[in-house]
Design a protein around this motif. Structure first.
Motif, PDB file in Angstrom:
ATOM      1  N   GLN A  33       0.833  -1.211   0.000  1.00 58.51           N
ATOM      2  CA  GLN A  33       0.000   0.000   0.000  1.00 58.51           C
ATOM      3  C   GLN A  33       0.867   1.261   0.000  1.00 58.51           C
ATOM      4  OE1 GLN A  33      -0.361  -2.561   2.207  1.00 58.51           O
ATOM      5  NE2 GLN A  33      -2.230  -3.501   1.400  1.00 58.51           N
ATOM      6  N   GLU A  34       1.970   1.219   0.743  1.00 53.60           N
ATOM      7  CA  GLU A  34       2.891   2.367   0.752  1.00 53.60           C
ATOM      8  C   GLU A  34       3.540   2.542  -0.617  1.00 53.60           C
ATOM      9  OE1 GLU A  34       4.690   2.834   5.164  1.00 53.60           O
ATOM     10  OE2 GLU A  34       4.996   0.845   4.262  1.00 53.60           O
ATOM     11  N   LEU A  35       3.904   1.437  -1.260  1.00 52.29           N
ATOM     12  CA  LEU A  35       4.470   1.530  -2.608  1.00 52.29           C
ATOM     13  C   LEU A  35       3.446   2.108  -3.573  1.00 52.29           C
ATOM     14  CD1 LEU A  35       6.705   1.085  -4.673  1.00 52.29           C
ATOM     15  CD2 LEU A  35       5.868  -1.269  -4.937  1.00 52.29           C
ATOM     16  N   LYS A  36       2.206   1.657  -3.479  1.00 53.69           N
ATOM     17  CA  LYS A  36       1.155   2.180  -4.356  1.00 53.69           C
ATOM     18  C   LYS A  36       1.008   3.688  -4.177  1.00 53.69           C
ATOM     19  CE  LYS A  36      -3.714   1.585  -5.642  1.00 53.69           C
ATOM     20  NZ  LYS A  36      -3.781   2.912  -6.157  1.00 53.69           N
ATOM     21  N   ALA A  37       1.058   4.158  -2.944  1.00 55.60           N
ATOM     22  CA  ALA A  37       0.956   5.600  -2.690  1.00 55.60           C
ATOM     23  C   ALA A  37       2.096   6.360  -3.362  1.00 55.60           C
ATOM     24  CB  ALA A  37       0.937   5.872  -1.186  1.00 55.60           C
ATOM     25  N   ARG A  38       3.281   5.771  -3.367  1.00 57.19           N
ATOM     26  CA  ARG A  38       4.420   6.409  -4.034  1.00 57.19           C
ATOM     27  C   ARG A  38       4.225   6.423  -5.540  1.00 57.19           C
ATOM     28  NH1 ARG A  38       5.570   5.064   0.771  1.00 57.19           N
ATOM     29  NH2 ARG A  38       7.461   5.517   1.939  1.00 57.19           N
ATOM     30  N   LEU A  39       3.828   5.290  -6.099  1.00 57.28           N
ATOM     31  CA  LEU A  39       3.644   5.191  -7.548  1.00 57.28           C
ATOM     32  C   LEU A  39       2.470   6.037  -8.042  1.00 57.28           C
ATOM     33  CD1 LEU A  39       4.326   1.381  -7.999  1.00 57.28           C
ATOM     34  CD2 LEU A  39       5.841   3.270  -8.645  1.00 57.28           C
ATOM     35  N   ASP A  40       1.530   6.329  -7.141  1.00 65.10           N
ATOM     36  CA  ASP A  40       0.386   7.191  -7.473  1.00 65.10           C
ATOM     37  C   ASP A  40       0.663   8.664  -7.182  1.00 65.10           C
ATOM     38  OD1 ASP A  40      -1.060   4.977  -8.298  1.00 65.10           O
ATOM     39  OD2 ASP A  40      -2.231   4.825  -6.443  1.00 65.10           O
ATOM     40  N   ASN A  41       1.906   8.999  -6.836  1.00 67.76           N
ATOM     41  CA  ASN A  41       2.317  10.384  -6.563  1.00 67.76           C
ATOM     42  C   ASN A  41       1.625  10.985  -5.342  1.00 67.76           C
ATOM     43  OD1 ASN A  41       4.235  11.606  -8.699  1.00 67.76           O
ATOM     44  ND2 ASN A  41       2.824  10.338  -9.880  1.00 67.76           N
ATOM     45  N   GLU A  42       1.202  10.145  -4.411  1.00 72.20           N
ATOM     46  CA  GLU A  42       0.588  10.650  -3.189  1.00 72.20           C
ATOM     47  C   GLU A  42       1.637  10.907  -2.112  1.00 72.20           C
ATOM     48  OE1 GLU A  42      -2.247   7.620  -2.221  1.00 72.20           O
ATOM     49  OE2 GLU A  42      -3.454   8.029  -3.993  1.00 72.20           O
ATOM     50  N   VAL A  43       2.732  10.128  -2.139  1.00 73.20           N
ATOM     51  CA  VAL A  43       3.831  10.213  -1.178  1.00 73.20           C
ATOM     52  C   VAL A  43       5.126  10.101  -1.978  1.00 73.20           C
ATOM     53  CG1 VAL A  43       4.927   9.068   0.797  1.00 73.20           C
ATOM     54  CG2 VAL A  43       2.436   9.098   0.607  1.00 73.20           C
ATOM     55  N   PRO A  44       6.127  10.925  -1.698  1.00 72.15           N
ATOM     56  CA  PRO A  44       7.378  10.815  -2.455  1.00 72.15           C
ATOM     57  C   PRO A  44       8.217   9.614  -2.004  1.00 72.15           C
ATOM     58  CG  PRO A  44       7.562  12.553  -0.828  1.00 72.15           C
ATOM     59  CD  PRO A  44       6.141  12.061  -0.762  1.00 72.15           C
ATOM     60  N   PHE A  45       9.014   9.080  -2.927  1.00 71.24           N
ATOM     61  CA  PHE A  45      10.005   8.071  -2.559  1.00 71.24           C
ATOM     62  C   PHE A  45      11.035   8.742  -1.661  1.00 71.24           C
ATOM     63  CE2 PHE A  45       8.325   5.922  -6.269  1.00 71.24           C
ATOM     64  CZ  PHE A  45       8.396   4.581  -5.911  1.00 71.24           C
ATOM     65  N   THR A  46      11.522   8.025  -0.664  1.00 71.75           N
ATOM     66  CA  THR A  46      12.542   8.573   0.229  1.00 71.75           C
ATOM     67  C   THR A  46      13.918   8.404  -0.414  1.00 71.75           C
ATOM     68  OG1 THR A  46      12.969   6.502   1.410  1.00 71.75           O
ATOM     69  CG2 THR A  46      11.178   7.916   2.251  1.00 71.75           C
ATOM     70  N   GLN A  47      14.884   9.146   0.090  1.00 76.69           N
ATOM     71  CA  GLN A  47      16.258   8.987  -0.390  1.00 76.69           C
ATOM     72  C   GLN A  47      16.750   7.572  -0.152  1.00 76.69           C
ATOM     73  OE1 GLN A  47      18.193  12.233   1.755  1.00 76.69           O
ATOM     74  NE2 GLN A  47      18.525  13.270  -0.207  1.00 76.69           N
ATOM     75  N   GLN A  48      16.394   6.992   0.979  1.00 76.61           N
ATOM     76  CA  GLN A  48      16.824   5.629   1.288  1.00 76.61           C
ATOM     77  C   GLN A  48      16.236   4.628   0.289  1.00 76.61           C
ATOM     78  OE1 GLN A  48      15.942   4.270   5.256  1.00 76.61           O
ATOM     79  NE2 GLN A  48      16.788   2.251   4.887  1.00 76.61           N
ATOM     80  N   GLU A  49      14.981   4.787  -0.074  1.00 78.48           N
ATOM     81  CA  GLU A  49      14.347   3.879  -1.040  1.00 78.48           C
ATOM     82  C   GLU A  49      14.995   4.007  -2.415  1.00 78.48           C
ATOM     83  OE1 GLU A  49      10.064   4.108   1.257  1.00 78.48           O
ATOM     84  OE2 GLU A  49      10.387   5.339  -0.537  1.00 78.48           O
ATOM     85  N   ILE A  50      15.292   5.227  -2.812  1.00 79.79           N
ATOM     86  CA  ILE A  50      15.960   5.439  -4.097  1.00 79.79           C
ATOM     87  C   ILE A  50      17.360   4.845  -4.049  1.00 79.79           C
ATOM     88  CG2 ILE A  50      16.865   7.190  -5.683  1.00 79.79           C
ATOM     89  CD1 ILE A  50      14.429   8.948  -4.811  1.00 79.79           C
TER      90      ILE A  50
END
Length: 81
Positions: A33-50
């Protein structure tokens, strides 16, 4: 968010290297669900995730150009006619 990002290439990358978004989310240490929020531009990817994706998702470190294409391509909005 001030910008909307186009994650189509990231979707292809996930399919190629992880087979599913669930596996990619597990790799990042987040829920699907957190990944979906990122892919839907609701929450940015963090530096750590990148950073995890850049350094450990493949057998080589991604180039700066690849990183930009995956995470920082701006979506183009259609102009209303």
């Amino acid at each position: 968010m001030p910008f909307t990002f186009d994650y189509r290439l990231l979707h292809c990358f996930i399919t190629k290297h992880f087979q599913s978004q669930v596996q990619f989310a597990q790799f990042l240490g987040i829920s699907p669900q957190e990944l979906k929020a990122r892919l839907d531009n609701e929450v940015p990817f963090t530096q750590q995730e990148i950073d995890l994706t850049v350094c450990y998702a493949t057998n080589k470190i991604l180039t700066a150009d690849q990183i930009v294409k995956l995470f920082f391509t701006h979506a183009v909005k259609k102009v209303d006619e």
